[in-house]
Write an enzyme that holds these catalytic residues in place. Structure first.
Site, PDB file in Angstrom:
ATOM      1  N   CYS A 176     -16.787 -49.942  24.114  1.00  0.00           N
ATOM      2  CA  CYS A 176     -15.745 -50.183  25.118  1.00  0.00           C
ATOM      3  C   CYS A 176     -16.127 -49.587  26.465  1.00  0.00           C
ATOM      4  CB  CYS A 176     -14.409 -49.610  24.635  1.00  0.00           C
ATOM      5  SG  CYS A 176     -14.533 -47.935  23.951  1.00  0.00           S
ATOM      6  N   HIS A 226      -9.493 -45.147  28.479  1.00  0.00           N
ATOM      7  CA  HIS A 226     -10.529 -44.335  29.115  1.00  0.00           C
ATOM      8  C   HIS A 226     -10.418 -44.519  30.633  1.00  0.00           C
ATOM      9  CE1 HIS A 226     -12.440 -43.989  25.209  1.00  0.00           C
ATOM     10  NE2 HIS A 226     -12.758 -45.266  25.167  1.00  0.00           N
TER      11      HIS A 226
END
Length: 334
Positions: free
Chosen positions: A141, A217
């Protein structure tokens, strides 16, 4: 031609990829493999998805609770053209021998080493390199997020320095942390920079921290430029880059919480934010240095990449045709 797809590991990534496969006109979801009869296995069955045991060793777990499985992973492999391995990191490499024995193509996730596959993949950066390949790794990711924005400006890059502020766990994960600490990755570079280099050949150094959040994130990116680029240029480039969205603090996007709420407002499944979110106000050019901050929804940004990887491996479409099909099917905004 409809490609017959199986999924080994029907968890955070696997179930999202399964949903995405079901939305494609040129693919068919044949079944999923699970290690145990948990709520995700029951939900798959409710949706009419055939459920297989990931190993003969796991069959008793299903029999104990009366969960009727179709067979084992080996049986599933006999029915598919490609298997998407969404098992925990490191398991994919162990599973590869099964896929090779069955003569089935396989897609691995970013938790695996690059050596597990013939190519590491982000659709808009290197789709062509996956054409006709048997084994492809969709990068993590974080690596996907970095690659999407950096690939858009790669012709201007001299050197990249990026700090990864990583979520501690996914929302449904009760085993990971920290809960009350900030955990630095003291190895420099963190693995993200070298991983980006498996997709695009740029100079990059990364550092990483894990913080007590589950939503997304965040990346703080600084780019040393080898030729002039203005803030307005960068904004225009990102505005025209697929799977990248600009968000403005002025409009209330103060944090990752608002980005996830935006995905909820779009009625996205599992509040998926497939697109990488760049804060527009953070884009700044000082001399030969570009700065920006971006957010990555770790549960979903790799999902469209898995779909495009399947098309590339079976040469069903060229790069932009595949990206367009995937984006439309998943409601990706651009």
């Amino acid at each position: 031609m409809k490609v017959k797809v199986g999924i080994n590991g029907y968890g955070t990534i696997g179930k999202r990829v399964g949903y995405a496969v079901s939305k494609q006109a040129d693919m068919e979801l044949v079944g999923v493999a699970k290690t145990k009869p948990d709520f995700e296995a029951y939900r798959a069955k409710e949706l009419g998805i055939p459920v297989y045991a990931a190993s003969p060793d796991f069959v008793p777990r299903f029999e104990k609770v009366g969960f009727e499985i179709v067979g084992t992973l080996e049986d599933l492999l006999e029915k598919v053209d490609v298997i998407v391995d969404a098992t925990p990191g490191g398991m994919g490499e162990k599973n590869k021998a099964l896929y090779e024995k069955a003569g089935v193509k396989a897609i691995f996730q970013g938790g695996e080493k690059a050596s597990v596959a013939e190519v590491s993949f982000v659709a808009q950066a290197n789709y062509e390199k996956a054409l006709g390949k048997d084994y492809v790794r969709v990068v993590s990711c974080n690596t996907t997020g970095l690659t999407r924005t950096l690939n858009a400006i790669k012709d201007y890059i001299d050197y990249v320095y990026a700090v990864m502020i990583r979520r501690a766990a996914d929302p449904n994960d009760i085993k990971r942390g920290p809960v009350n600490a900030i955990k630095p990755s003291v190895e420099v570079p963190s693995h993200h920079g070298p991983d980006v280099q498996t997709v695009i050949p740029i100079n990059i150094e990364t550092m990483a921290f894990i913080v007590p959040t589950t939503l997304m994130h965040v990346h703080s990116v600084m780019v040393e430029l080898k030729k002039p680029l203005t803030r307005e240029d960068v904004i225009k480039i990102f505005e025209n880059t697929t799977r990248v969205l600009l968000f403005e603090k002025e409009r209330g996007f103060d944090s990752t919480a608002q980005l996830i709420e935006f995905a909820r407002d779009l009625h996205r499944e599992w509040n998926n934010l497939y697109e990488i979110g760049v804060w527009k106000e953070s884009i700044s050019v000082k001399g030969n240095r570009l700065f920006y901050i971006q957010a990555v929804h770790q549960e979903s940004d790799v999902v469209p990449e898995n779909i495009d990887a399947i098309r590339a491996m079976f040469e069903l479409a060229d790069k932009w045709e595949s990206i367009k099909k995937t984006n439309k099917s998943l409601g990706i905004l651009k």
